[in-house]
Structures are given as structure tokens and as C-alpha cells.
Write a protein that holds these residues in place. Sequence first.
Motif, PDB file in Angstrom:
ATOM      1  N   GLY A   9       0.819  -1.206   0.000  1.00  0.00           N
ATOM      2  CA  GLY A   9       0.000   0.000   0.000  1.00  0.00           C
ATOM      3  C   GLY A   9       0.847   1.247   0.000  1.00  0.00           C
ATOM      4  N   GLY A  10       2.167   1.087   0.168  1.00  0.00           N
ATOM      5  CA  GLY A  10       3.080   2.219   0.139  1.00  0.00           C
ATOM      6  C   GLY A  10       3.484   2.590  -1.282  1.00  0.00           C
ATOM      7  N   LYS A  11       4.103   3.752  -1.430  1.00  0.00           N
ATOM      8  CA  LYS A  11       4.398   4.305  -2.756  1.00  0.00           C
ATOM      9  C   LYS A  11       5.312   3.419  -3.603  1.00  0.00           C
ATOM     10  CE  LYS A  11       8.213   7.170  -0.997  1.00  0.00           C
ATOM     11  NZ  LYS A  11       9.283   6.263  -1.434  1.00  0.00           N
ATOM     12  N   ASP A  12       6.349   2.850  -2.998  1.00  0.00           N
ATOM     13  CA  ASP A  12       7.310   2.096  -3.798  1.00  0.00           C
ATOM     14  C   ASP A  12       6.700   0.817  -4.353  1.00  0.00           C
ATOM     15  OD1 ASP A  12       9.199   4.048  -3.209  1.00  0.00           O
ATOM     16  OD2 ASP A  12       9.988   2.971  -1.478  1.00  0.00           O
ATOM     17  N   ALA A  94      11.520  -2.765  -3.868  1.00  0.00           N
ATOM     18  CA  ALA A  94      12.851  -2.558  -3.291  1.00  0.00           C
ATOM     19  C   ALA A  94      13.552  -1.418  -4.030  1.00  0.00           C
ATOM     20  CB  ALA A  94      13.668  -3.841  -3.379  1.00  0.00           C
ATOM     21  N   LEU A  95      14.052  -0.465  -3.262  1.00  0.00           N
ATOM     22  CA  LEU A  95      14.652   0.730  -3.852  1.00  0.00           C
ATOM     23  C   LEU A  95      16.152   0.815  -3.571  1.00  0.00           C
ATOM     24  CD1 LEU A  95      14.100   3.467  -5.309  1.00  0.00           C
ATOM     25  CD2 LEU A  95      13.659   4.446  -3.049  1.00  0.00           C
ATOM     26  N   ALA A 117      12.788  -6.010  -9.349  1.00  0.00           N
ATOM     27  CA  ALA A 117      12.754  -4.790  -8.536  1.00  0.00           C
ATOM     28  C   ALA A 117      12.952  -3.606  -9.489  1.00  0.00           C
ATOM     29  CB  ALA A 117      13.839  -4.817  -7.462  1.00  0.00           C
ATOM     30  N   PRO A 118      11.899  -3.181 -10.178  1.00  0.00           N
ATOM     31  CA  PRO A 118      12.050  -2.168 -11.234  1.00  0.00           C
ATOM     32  C   PRO A 118      12.495  -0.797 -10.743  1.00  0.00           C
ATOM     33  CG  PRO A 118       9.723  -2.667 -10.847  1.00  0.00           C
ATOM     34  CD  PRO A 118      10.514  -3.684 -10.089  1.00  0.00           C
ATOM     35  N   LEU A 119      12.424  -0.553  -9.432  1.00  0.00           N
ATOM     36  CA  LEU A 119      12.860   0.743  -8.901  1.00  0.00           C
ATOM     37  C   LEU A 119      14.274   0.694  -8.342  1.00  0.00           C
ATOM     38  CD1 LEU A 119       9.674   1.897  -6.919  1.00  0.00           C
ATOM     39  CD2 LEU A 119      10.141   2.037  -9.376  1.00  0.00           C
TER      40      LEU A 119
END
Length: 229
Positions: A9-12, A94-95, A117-119
Motif C-alpha cells: 500500500g506504500g508508494k514504492d 525494493a529501492l 525490482a524495477p525501482l
Amino acid sequence: MKVAALISGGKDSVLAAHVAMSHGWDVTHVVTVRPRVADSYMFHAPNTDLAPLFAQALGKPLVAVETRGEKEAELADLEIALAGLPIDGFVSGALASEYQRTRLEGIGHRLGLKSFAPLWHKAPREVLRTVTGAGWDVRFAAVAAEGLTERWLGRRMDEAAARDLDALHERHGLHVGGEGGEYESLVLDAPCYHKRVEVERARAEWRRDGGAWVVEAARLVGKASLMDT
């Protein structure tokens, strides 16, 4: 490519799912891990009880994973859930956390699934620029850092908030993406949502050095089209 989206539910996590769908991947399930503790090593905790709304907003079936939030054991709970799905891989938000990325890759290796992990290593300010743009409504759901006061709880993540985060980075070294646990977020609307989440009732819980925005009641509502504006 059939993938499950790990969504807190978070932005990332929501942005990662959005990127996957934009690339044409078949996101078949929303998987939400719900830790019983607020300080899970791996997973976002605030407002994960809204997981059914996130899944419905995305138009995907939900796989809810309950866990005690114990270090390493919580990973086993996720692995069991993923093992039962007819997928080729899974997508996470995962950032910058090597702890998260390597453990998710380990699950993928053991199950024969690809971990995307596209970010990964995307500039935090670039992520903020995206999620403060058109079609997004993101709120601060928890804060735990110097300079982030009770007034941030429930605040919309917009360009003004992003500038304030930049200032706190300069003053206190805060990670503007919240990767150090400085804050958690809640996505009420996104371009990949078919409906938006409307908060009907929420309360701020504040302790000595941090707090959370607890959504007590929410519902899905239709999104206005260009014809309606």
C-alpha cells in the motif's frame, strides 16, 4: 510473464506494480504481507489491513500473508504463499535496501521464480517526482525522524512536501525516499488503480518521537473521467 505484485500500500510497491503493468507484464495477484509488529525487518506495517481495497482497486485477487514479523521467519511465510501461485516471478518495490533485495532474490532462487525490482537504485527524488504527479494521491502514513512532526501524518505527498523533505535532507540527513525508515506512505490513488481509496475516518497516533496515521474506515469510489470534469 505472469507475476505477483508484492504490495504493502506504500508508494514504492504500488509504483513497482504500475511499472510492471506499463511494461505489459501480466500481474495476476496482489500479495500483501501483514506483520503483527510495527518494526518488521522486511515489510511495511501501517494500514496493511486495507489490503483488500488495494487489490480491488487494482482489479487483482488478493493473497494476504499473516506473519509475526520475526526476522527471517517472516520471509518463510512469504515464500510459502508464493510457492502456491501459478506465476513466473514477482515484483517488489525494493529501492535501496540490500537486505530486502537479497532476501527476495533468495526466495526467487529457491522457488525457481524471477524477482523483479524495477525501482532498484532509482533516484529517490525521481520516485517522488512520479508519485507526486498527475493521477497519484499518496499520504504520509507513519513518521519517525527528526523534523517529521505530527503535522505530517495524513499529509498529501505533493511537490511542496517533496521540497520540505529535501530541506530535511540538507538539515538532518533524512533519506527523501524514506529508505531509512523515516516515513511510510499510503497510496490512495494511482494511474494503475481502477478505483480510488477514499478515507472516511482516520486518527493520528503520536508517541514521543514518531507516530502513525491509522485509517479506521475507507471505501473504494469511482474515478472521475475527463468527460466528468
